[in-house]
Design an enzyme around this catalytic site. Structure first.
Site, short mmCIF file in Angstrom:
data_model
loop_
_atom_site.label_atom_id
_atom_site.label_comp_id
_atom_site.label_asym_id
_atom_site.label_seq_id
_atom_site.Cartn_x
_atom_site.Cartn_y
_atom_site.Cartn_z
N GLU A 142 -7.14 3.00 -0.76
CA GLU A 142 -5.64 3.14 -0.37
C GLU A 142 -5.56 3.95 1.04
O GLU A 142 -4.48 4.59 1.40
CB GLU A 142 -4.65 4.02 -1.37
CG GLU A 142 -4.50 2.84 -2.42
CD GLU A 142 -3.88 1.84 -2.28
OE1 GLU A 142 -3.14 1.62 -0.99
OE2 GLU A 142 -3.32 0.93 -3.03
N ALA A 198 1.79 1.90 -3.51
CA ALA A 198 0.52 2.49 -4.45
C ALA A 198 0.41 3.74 -3.74
O ALA A 198 -0.19 4.81 -4.73
CB ALA A 198 -0.67 1.58 -4.28
N LEU A 210 0.76 -1.20 -0.02
CA LEU A 210 0.25 0.03 0.03
C LEU A 210 0.86 1.16 0.10
O LEU A 210 0.49 2.20 -0.64
CB LEU A 210 -0.84 0.05 1.22
CG LEU A 210 -2.03 -1.12 1.31
CD1 LEU A 210 -2.93 -1.01 2.67
CD2 LEU A 210 -2.65 -1.43 0.09
#
Ligand code: TGC
Ligand code: FAD
Length: 392
Positions: free
Chosen positions: A371, A249, A246
């Site tokens: 996210e 991203a 994560l």
């Protein structure tokens, strides 16, 4: 058509190298020439432009910071600029590339065996395979540690049961990176590469989204789905492993949303210069309108400087997850506020898809949520500065 010029108010471009500017220009041209002409129709039809996928591979947009395995091996700032250009087109286009690079290729690269890397990374880089990342569940979104998906060690492999929800690219993916607790290994979280067609693994597309319509979002279902032991990611265990993906991203998102904000700002500026109101004076000639435009310039400029510093920290190996949380939270919020203000400035035209603003505005609602929601990132930074976690 005039070439697109992004906001460069504090000459932040002077902080970029020639090579980085070249990468940005090539992705900018690709988005202008190949992506933008498809967006209106794709958004109306709630479909992802599958025809672009091979070109993402040819352009080196997938897993572009990975060294070797057919990847471009670019620097982190160059990658950030790529995501910015993609999201200037549409957040769904950037999402596709973020998921493939940061959430599928990164875990295989960081936690996979050499055999897994050789088997999957070159094909993912060329877009011969599409991947998705299954962490979120119907009852475990902000708190992925609460996942109910279970794997059980069985002879020769693992048997997976559970459901994942809100999975980008889920029903168009050839492989899914799936996170599950392994019951007979102390409930430890592990990642598995599950190939499409594995018995017991099915997907269903989620319909009716008002946001990220140019992106496929799906549910993943696992019912006694047995994967061979060779499909388990051997070098990542615990919640730390998916959270590490994560961070990658979120880094791309903190850059990407600046592209959406830039598109909204420029649309509002151009519109305000043309649109005559009251005494045949352009909207841009009114103080209230200028205040709105100035706020957009102010926030986007701060966001650009934050993104570049975040990128330089990453290139020096000094970037920490809480830095990324601050940038993701800040830049998503500024982009969403810019889009909402731009929509307002376009008046009635602000709700028509002839202009990209309403599409960006609706997309950014998702981007601010996925996210890690804005609240979650605020709590991450709060924990870091006070030393006191308040998630629970
Ligand atoms: P916590 O105890 O804080 O952490 C567990 C372990 O993980 C480490 N860690 C991280 N490591 C790398 N990167 C991060 N960002 C990390 N955050 C924490 C931590 O140091 C610890 O390590 P260790 O060695 O002590 O075991 O875990 P927690 O259960 O309290 O949760 C913390 C919290 C709430 C911040 C976390 O759960 C969280 O980030 N929640 C948000 C969930 C989320 O963002 N989901 C996203 C799903 S994927 C998605 O949305 C894709 S969108 C598609 C697209 O991009 O287009
Ligand atoms: P919840 O966790 O239920 O949150 C609801 C509200 O509660 C939010 O306002 C939140 O900020 C707040 N909240 C939560 N915890 C706290 C707290 N401790 N204190 C105060 N407030 C709190 N996931 C994947 O795994 N893979 C994907 O590819 C993926 N793609 C996605 C694509 C889209 C379009 C969307 C919308 C989501 C996607 N997600 C994906 C899931 C996404 O990461 C989650 O939606 C997100 O993490 C939030 O979880 P939730 O929806 O369950 O909201």
């Amino acid at each position: 058509m005039a070439a697109y010029e992004s906001l460069n108010y504090m000459n932040s471009d002077s902080l970029l190298t020639e090579d980085e500017l070249m990468v940005r220009q090539s992705v900018r041209d690709f988005v202008t020439e190949k992506v933008e002409p498809l967006l209106l129709e794709c958004h109306r039809e709630e479909r992802f432009p599958m025809e672009l996928i091979p070109q993402f591979g040819e352009m080196g947009l997938l897993g572009s910071t990975i060294q070797g395995y057919g990847c471009a091996g670019l620097g982190h700032v160059a990658y950030g600029l790529m995501t910015q250009e993609l999201e200037r087109g549409d957040s769904g286009i950037r999402s596709f590339c973020s998921v493939q690079g940061s959430l599928v290729m990164y875990p295989i690269y960081a936690y996979g065996s050499e055999e897994q890397r050789q088997k999957y990374l070159p094909k993912l880089a060329k877009a011969e395979l599409i991947g998705c990342f299954g962490l979120t569940e119907p009852d475990a979104g902000s708190n992925p540690g609460g996942m109910l998906t279970r794997a059980v060690k069985v002879p020769g492999g693992y048997k997976i049961n559970g459901n994942k929800m809100w999975i980008t690219n889920g029903s168009i993916a050839d492989i899914a990176i799936v996170w599950a607790r392994v019951e007979n290994e102390n409930g430890k979280i592990r990642g598995f590469i599950v190939e499409k067609g594995t018995p017991g693994f099915t997907t269903s597309k989620m319909e009716g989204k008002f946001s990220l319509r140019v992106s496929v979002t799906s549910e993943l279902h696992f019912q006694d789905c047995v994967v061979p032991e060779s499909q388990m990611l051997p070098n990542g265990e615990g919640l730390k492993a998916p959270l590490g993906c994560l961070t990658q991203a979120r880094y791309g998102i903190a850059w990407g949303v600046l592209g959406a904000a830039d598109a909204c700002y420029h649309t509002a500026l151009n519109y305000a210069k043309e649109r005559k109101i009251f005494d045949d004076k352009p909207l841009a000639g009114y103080q209230l309108a200028q205040a709105k435009l100035v706020k957009m310039v102010q926030e986007i400029t701060k966001g650009q400087l934050l993104a570049i510093q975040m990128g330089r920290l990453k290139e020096r190996g000094e970037l920490q997850p809480h830095h990324v949380s601050l940038a993701k939270m800040n830049n998503c919020k500024l982009a969403l506020e810019t889009a909402r203000e731009a929509r307002d400035m376009l008046g009635g035209n602000g709700i028509i898809d002839e202009y990209p603003v309403i599409r960006h505005m609706l997309n950014l609602e998702s981007v601010n949520t996925y996210e890690g929601t804005e609240d979650i990132h605020r709590l991450v930074v709060g924990q870091q500065i006070t030393g006191i976690p308040t998630f629970r």
